[in-house]
Design a protein around this motif. Structure first.
Motif, PDB file in Angstrom:
ATOM      1  N   GLY A 223      95.938   6.467  12.711  1.00 27.76           N
ATOM      2  CA  GLY A 223      95.789   5.735  13.953  1.00 27.76           C
ATOM      3  C   GLY A 223      94.327   5.441  14.241  1.00 27.76           C
ATOM      4  O   GLY A 223      93.438   6.158  13.777  1.00 27.76           O
ATOM      5  N   VAL A 224      94.066   4.410  15.031  1.00 27.26           N
ATOM      6  CA  VAL A 224      92.694   4.027  15.340  1.00 27.26           C
ATOM      7  C   VAL A 224      91.955   5.172  16.029  1.00 27.26           C
ATOM      8  O   VAL A 224      90.824   5.517  15.660  1.00 27.26           O
ATOM      9  N   ALA A 225      92.580   5.785  17.041  1.00 26.19           N
ATOM     10  CA  ALA A 225      91.945   6.893  17.760  1.00 26.19           C
ATOM     11  C   ALA A 225      91.671   8.069  16.825  1.00 26.19           C
ATOM     12  O   ALA A 225      90.617   8.706  16.898  1.00 26.19           O
ATOM     13  N   GLN A 226      92.604   8.374  15.935  1.00 26.92           N
ATOM     14  CA  GLN A 226      92.430   9.490  15.002  1.00 26.92           C
ATOM     15  C   GLN A 226      91.216   9.281  14.111  1.00 26.92           C
ATOM     16  O   GLN A 226      90.446  10.221  13.855  1.00 26.92           O
ATOM     17  N   ILE A 227      91.021   8.064  13.654  1.00 24.39           N
ATOM     18  CA  ILE A 227      89.893   7.753  12.772  1.00 24.39           C
ATOM     19  C   ILE A 227      88.573   8.063  13.471  1.00 24.39           C
ATOM     20  O   ILE A 227      87.671   8.691  12.897  1.00 24.39           O
ATOM     21  N   ILE A 228      88.450   7.645  14.729  1.00 28.52           N
ATOM     22  CA  ILE A 228      87.206   7.871  15.465  1.00 28.52           C
ATOM     23  C   ILE A 228      87.049   9.344  15.834  1.00 28.52           C
ATOM     24  O   ILE A 228      85.942   9.903  15.766  1.00 28.52           O
ATOM     25  N   GLN A 229      88.134   9.999  16.197  1.00 26.32           N
ATOM     26  CA  GLN A 229      88.054  11.423  16.516  1.00 26.32           C
ATOM     27  C   GLN A 229      87.597  12.228  15.300  1.00 26.32           C
ATOM     28  O   GLN A 229      86.799  13.165  15.419  1.00 26.32           O
ATOM     29  N   GLU A 230      88.095  11.883  14.125  1.00 27.39           N
ATOM     30  CA  GLU A 230      87.668  12.563  12.903  1.00 27.39           C
ATOM     31  C   GLU A 230      86.193  12.303  12.628  1.00 27.39           C
ATOM     32  O   GLU A 230      85.472  13.183  12.141  1.00 27.39           O
ATOM     33  N   LEU A 231      85.741  11.112  12.948  1.00 28.87           N
ATOM     34  CA  LEU A 231      84.338  10.771  12.747  1.00 28.87           C
ATOM     35  C   LEU A 231      83.436  11.624  13.627  1.00 28.87           C
ATOM     36  O   LEU A 231      82.372  12.094  13.198  1.00 28.87           O
ATOM     37  N   PHE A 232      83.868  11.862  14.879  1.00 28.58           N
ATOM     38  CA  PHE A 232      83.086  12.677  15.802  1.00 28.58           C
ATOM     39  C   PHE A 232      83.193  14.178  15.493  1.00 28.58           C
ATOM     40  O   PHE A 232      82.440  14.972  16.065  1.00 28.58           O
ATOM     41  N   SER A 233      84.123  14.562  14.636  1.00 33.58           N
ATOM     42  CA  SER A 233      84.345  15.991  14.375  1.00 33.58           C
ATOM     43  C   SER A 233      83.427  16.552  13.292  1.00 33.58           C
ATOM     44  O   SER A 233      83.397  17.766  13.087  1.00 33.58           O
ATOM     45  N   VAL A 234      82.698  15.684  12.583  1.00 30.12           N
ATOM     46  CA  VAL A 234      81.826  16.167  11.504  1.00 30.12           C
ATOM     47  C   VAL A 234      80.386  16.219  11.989  1.00 30.12           C
ATOM     48  O   VAL A 234      80.012  15.588  12.987  1.00 30.12           O
ATOM     49  N   GLN A 235      79.567  16.974  11.277  1.00 29.79           N
ATOM     50  CA  GLN A 235      78.155  17.100  11.634  1.00 29.79           C
ATOM     51  C   GLN A 235      77.494  15.731  11.612  1.00 29.79           C
ATOM     52  O   GLN A 235      77.724  14.931  10.714  1.00 29.79           O
ATOM     53  N   ALA A 236      76.638  15.476  12.597  1.00 31.19           N
ATOM     54  CA  ALA A 236      76.015  14.158  12.704  1.00 31.19           C
ATOM     55  C   ALA A 236      74.581  14.288  13.195  1.00 31.19           C
ATOM     56  O   ALA A 236      74.140  15.362  13.640  1.00 31.19           O
ATOM     57  N   ALA A 237      73.855  13.186  13.116  1.00 34.49           N
ATOM     58  CA  ALA A 237      72.503  13.116  13.681  1.00 34.49           C
ATOM     59  C   ALA A 237      72.569  12.324  14.977  1.00 34.49           C
ATOM     60  O   ALA A 237      73.314  11.346  15.077  1.00 34.49           O
ATOM     61  N   GLN A 238      71.797  12.736  15.971  1.00 38.30           N
ATOM     62  CA  GLN A 238      71.767  12.051  17.259  1.00 38.30           C
ATOM     63  C   GLN A 238      70.509  11.193  17.336  1.00 38.30           C
ATOM     64  O   GLN A 238      69.405  11.677  17.126  1.00 38.30           O
ATOM     65  N   LEU A 239      70.697   9.920  17.657  1.00 40.23           N
ATOM     66  CA  LEU A 239      69.574   8.989  17.653  1.00 40.23           C
ATOM     67  C   LEU A 239      69.382   8.375  19.031  1.00 40.23           C
ATOM     68  O   LEU A 239      69.242   7.184  19.174  1.00 40.23           O
ATOM     69  N   TRP A 240      69.406   9.223  20.066  1.00 39.32           N
ATOM     70  CA  TRP A 240      69.270   8.643  21.396  1.00 39.32           C
ATOM     71  C   TRP A 240      67.999   9.094  22.113  1.00 39.32           C
ATOM     72  O   TRP A 240      67.803   8.794  23.268  1.00 39.32           O
ATOM     73  N   ASN A 241      67.130   9.815  21.439  1.00 39.00           N
ATOM     74  CA  ASN A 241      65.919  10.285  22.100  1.00 39.00           C
ATOM     75  C   ASN A 241      64.657   9.575  21.610  1.00 39.00           C
ATOM     76  O   ASN A 241      63.556  10.047  21.845  1.00 39.00           O
ATOM     77  N   HIS A 242      64.821   8.463  20.905  1.00 36.63           N
ATOM     78  CA  HIS A 242      63.648   7.757  20.407  1.00 36.63           C
ATOM     79  C   HIS A 242      63.382   6.526  21.268  1.00 36.63           C
ATOM     80  O   HIS A 242      64.275   6.006  21.937  1.00 36.63           O
ATOM     81  N   ALA A 243      62.157   6.053  21.230  1.00 33.21           N
ATOM     82  CA  ALA A 243      61.807   4.857  21.996  1.00 33.21           C
ATOM     83  C   ALA A 243      62.378   3.623  21.326  1.00 33.21           C
ATOM     84  O   ALA A 243      62.381   3.500  20.103  1.00 33.21           O
ATOM     85  N   GLY A 244      62.883   2.708  22.134  1.00 33.70           N
ATOM     86  CA  GLY A 244      63.359   1.435  21.605  1.00 33.70           C
ATOM     87  C   GLY A 244      62.231   0.428  21.583  1.00 33.70           C
ATOM     88  O   GLY A 244      61.056   0.769  21.633  1.00 33.70           O
ATOM     89  N   GLY A 245      62.589  -0.837  21.540  1.00 33.23           N
ATOM     90  CA  GLY A 245      61.593  -1.896  21.607  1.00 33.23           C
ATOM     91  C   GLY A 245      60.683  -1.957  20.407  1.00 33.23           C
ATOM     92  O   GLY A 245      59.508  -2.293  20.531  1.00 33.23           O
TER      93      GLY A 245
END
Length: 252
Positions: A223-245
């Motif tokens: 299912g579509v939701a299952q695919i994304i949930q599995e994606l969020f369940s594995v170790q990942a890098a977070q890229l939200w603390n860097h400056a944009g622009g």
């Protein structure tokens, strides 16, 4: 003996009459020559970058520039597959995609609201449109589930990079990017269909069967939701603390 189309393309670019059309660096030419080895089964890519062009094009190009042709602490050269760098002009999309993902050690999907929001349109019916990025995610997960089986690919890991949206100009946190989870991604995931999206999932199953790879039945059932949930369940890098622009010249 004959030469491959990919090798012919490398030679043609290296011999271009106009200097600006030739390779601008030794690394670029070496990388394309390595792609010829991959197509002959004599090499593998280190990483395959998966992204939605409309929202993560610049992030994907920047990640490619940062990683490609670097060297690991163990002394191994990093070779990255990015579609705009690898697909041969006129080559069938599926052929180029298969060469990249099926011959990479690590898949690196860029996960953002830009990835998630279009998936809300998929309702699990025959009228759904095919989503190429969703195809890539299904294939990654299916191949990972088949690691160790006969005829499995070289893929050994999926490492998502979570990309937050940039704060608007005038916001106290501008020009930084925000937290993907705080920005509403959990709510989007809850709205995704729990059913498979037949046009996409059946296209993936057909792709796997034609390539002699395991997992076609599993691909049809995801299912579509299952695919994304599995994606969020594995170790990942977070890229939200860097400056944009970042300057556009850095994205060229």
């Amino acid at each position: 003996a004959t030469i491959s189309q990919a090798f012919a393309q490398v030679l043609a670019k290296g011999l271009e009459k106009e200097p600006h059309k030739r390779y601008q660096s030794v690394d670029d030419m070496a990388t394309d020559l390595y792609g010829c080895l991959v197509s002959r089964g004599e090499g593998v890519y280190t990483a395959f970058i998966s992204y939605r062009v409309a929202s993560e094009k610049f992030h994907a190009q920047l990640l490619y520039q940062l990683l490609n042709n670097t060297v690991t602490p163990a002394g191994n050269r990093v070779i990255v597959y990015l579609d705009v760098k690898r697909l041969v002009k006129g080559e069938d999309w599926e052929q180029g995609f298969a060469l990249g993902l099926l011959n990479s050690l690590v898949a690196v999907p860029l996960v953002s609201r830009g990835l998630l929001e279009p998936l809300q349109e998929l309702r699990g019916t025959e009228e759904d449109r095919q989503d190429n990025l969703l195809k890539e995610l299904i294939i990654m997960q299916t191949l990972m589930e088949a690691v160790g089986e006969e005829n499995a690919s070289t893929l050994r890991s999926v490492f998502p990079v979570l990309v937050g949206a940039p704060y608007p100009e005038g916001h106290p946190s501008y020009p930084y990017t925000g937290n993907l989870f705080v920005q509403g991604s959990p709510a989007i995931v809850k709205q995704l269909s729990r059913l498979p999206s037949p046009p996409t999932s059946f296209a993936v199953a057909d792709f796997l069967q034609r390539r002699g790879l395991p997992g076609a039945a599993e691909a049809r059932a995801k299912g579509v939701a299952q695919i994304i949930q599995e994606l969020f369940s594995v170790q990942a890098a977070q890229l939200w603390n860097h400056a944009g622009g970042l300057p556009l010249e850095d994205m060229a």
